[in-house]
Design an enzyme around this catalytic site. Structure first.
Site, PDB file in Angstrom:
ATOM      1  N   GLY A  67      -3.662   2.752  14.576  1.00  0.00           N
ATOM      2  CA  GLY A  67      -3.709   3.557  13.069  1.00  0.00           C
ATOM      3  C   GLY A  67      -4.729   3.233  12.294  1.00  0.00           C
ATOM      4  O   GLY A  67      -6.152   3.026  12.860  1.00  0.00           O
ATOM      5  N   CYS A  68      -4.751   3.533  10.996  1.00  0.00           N
ATOM      6  CA  CYS A  68      -5.795   3.296  10.039  1.00  0.00           C
ATOM      7  C   CYS A  68      -6.510   2.153  10.258  1.00  0.00           C
ATOM      8  O   CYS A  68      -5.687   0.825  10.211  1.00  0.00           O
ATOM      9  CB  CYS A  68      -5.236   3.189   8.852  1.00  0.00           C
ATOM     10  SG  CYS A  68      -6.682   3.020   7.566  1.00  0.00           S
ATOM     11  N   PHE A  69      -7.651   1.934  10.454  1.00  0.00           N
ATOM     12  CA  PHE A  69      -8.711   0.814  10.854  1.00  0.00           C
ATOM     13  C   PHE A  69      -8.712  -0.113   9.559  1.00  0.00           C
ATOM     14  O   PHE A  69      -8.886  -1.298   9.822  1.00  0.00           O
ATOM     15  CB  PHE A  69     -10.042   1.062  11.336  1.00  0.00           C
ATOM     16  CG  PHE A  69     -10.823   2.120  10.678  1.00  0.00           C
ATOM     17  CD1 PHE A  69     -10.614   2.315   9.474  1.00  0.00           C
ATOM     18  CD2 PHE A  69     -11.657   2.838  11.544  1.00  0.00           C
ATOM     19  CE1 PHE A  69     -11.474   3.426   8.820  1.00  0.00           C
ATOM     20  CE2 PHE A  69     -12.295   3.815  11.137  1.00  0.00           C
ATOM     21  CZ  PHE A  69     -12.238   4.092   9.534  1.00  0.00           C
ATOM     22  N   TRP A  70      -8.295   0.147   8.451  1.00  0.00           N
ATOM     23  CA  TRP A  70      -8.364  -0.889   7.176  1.00  0.00           C
ATOM     24  C   TRP A  70      -7.255  -1.906   7.488  1.00  0.00           C
ATOM     25  O   TRP A  70      -7.834  -3.107   7.345  1.00  0.00           O
ATOM     26  CB  TRP A  70      -7.908  -0.050   6.089  1.00  0.00           C
ATOM     27  CG  TRP A  70      -8.816   0.993   5.742  1.00  0.00           C
ATOM     28  CD1 TRP A  70     -10.320   1.293   6.035  1.00  0.00           C
ATOM     29  CD2 TRP A  70      -8.569   2.163   4.586  1.00  0.00           C
ATOM     30  NE1 TRP A  70     -10.869   2.323   5.454  1.00  0.00           N
ATOM     31  CE2 TRP A  70      -9.671   2.823   4.538  1.00  0.00           C
ATOM     32  CE3 TRP A  70      -7.523   2.314   3.909  1.00  0.00           C
ATOM     33  CZ2 TRP A  70      -9.919   4.017   3.830  1.00  0.00           C
ATOM     34  CZ3 TRP A  70      -7.457   3.444   2.947  1.00  0.00           C
ATOM     35  CH2 TRP A  70      -8.667   4.031   3.251  1.00  0.00           C
ATOM     36  N   TYR A 212      -2.857   2.701  -1.224  1.00  0.00           N
ATOM     37  CA  TYR A 212      -2.572   2.969   0.315  1.00  0.00           C
ATOM     38  C   TYR A 212      -2.283   1.465   0.915  1.00  0.00           C
ATOM     39  O   TYR A 212      -1.566   1.238   1.848  1.00  0.00           O
ATOM     40  CB  TYR A 212      -3.723   3.451   1.120  1.00  0.00           C
ATOM     41  CG  TYR A 212      -3.473   3.817   2.494  1.00  0.00           C
ATOM     42  CD1 TYR A 212      -2.990   4.992   3.201  1.00  0.00           C
ATOM     43  CD2 TYR A 212      -3.916   2.982   3.025  1.00  0.00           C
ATOM     44  CE1 TYR A 212      -2.837   5.013   4.419  1.00  0.00           C
ATOM     45  CE2 TYR A 212      -3.822   3.009   4.864  1.00  0.00           C
ATOM     46  CZ  TYR A 212      -3.402   4.167   5.128  1.00  0.00           C
ATOM     47  OH  TYR A 212      -3.062   4.308   6.619  1.00  0.00           O
TER      48      TYR A 212
END
Length: 234
Positions: A67-70, A212
């Site tokens: 998923g989102c790398f953050w 987010y």
């Protein structure tokens, strides 16, 4: 070209600073969608096959996409024995390893994190246990949380034969144990890692109040702290 992509290009053309750009990226991500499997496993068994701690080099690397790398980067930055975690792209070519291209969902890249770790302090298997237990839902195909598309797929990009054997064995172990309410769709693959743009790096730690991050990623960090207290570090 999507409206989100047009907006992102407009932001870049306007010449905003990296900080301002980072603060607006969450606005162009996909809308929230319900999870097909309901919830992620809060605790799963450790892998029965793992690398030994004795006689290991002081530095090894792992590349994981979930998923989102953050959030992925933010979680592993708090794992004991991890020396660094860097957001980037893997699975595609160097020419398309940039956020504008990857978000078209046509490049083959997945948002990934390269983890540099000391295998005498944390094993590859332990990194995978964290990956499956708190980082992402391995039963989701081409989707994690609010983000939809193949760039958000679940992939273990192995760096050598030993990692490949451990990853494949662990997926088989978890499926056999019924650790999740649906079959695991995480794939085991290879691919070169390319670092992401500077404004994506350390996003969770730099922007903990970003909407987010608050909704999607801080719960993962809390899960790491509560589920793996022996691995968590501030």
């Amino acid at each position: 070209m999507s409206a989100a992509t047009n907006r992102r290009r407009a932001i870049l053309a306007a010449g905003l600073t990296s900080l301002a750009l980072a603060a607006t990226v969450f606005l162009v991500r996909s809308p929230v969608m319900p999870s097909a499997s309901g919830t992620m496993a809060s605790a799963i068994p450790a892998p029965t096959l793992d690398e030994p701690t004795a006689g290991r080099p002081k530095t090894e690397t792992a590349v994981l996409a979930g998923g989102c790398f953050w959030g992925v980067q933010g979680v592993y930055q708090h794992v004991k024995g991890v020396q660094s975690a860097q957001s980037g792209y893997a699975g595609g070519d160097a020419a398309t390893a940039n956020y504008d291209a990857v978000t078209t969902e046509t490049t083959g890249h997945a948002e990934s994190v390269r983890i540099t770790y000391d295998p005498t302090q944390v094993t590859y298997g332990q990194l995978l246990q964290v990956f499956f237990a708190v980082v992402q839902d391995p039963t989701e195909l081409n989707r994690q949380g609010p983000d939809v598309g193949p760039s958000y797929r679940s992939v273990i990009f192995t760096q050598n034969d030993t990692q490949q054997k451990i990853a494949n064995a662990y997926i088989a172990q978890l499926n056999a144990a019924g650790a999740f309410p649906a079959p695991i769709v995480t794939t085991v693959s290879t691919g070169e890692f390319f670092p992401a743009e500077a404004y994506h790096q350390d996003f969770l730690s730099l922007h903990p109040n970003n909407p987010y991050i608050v909704e999607n990623d801080l719960p993962k960090l809390n899960a790491l702290r509560s589920t793996f207290p022996e691995l968590y570090r501030d």
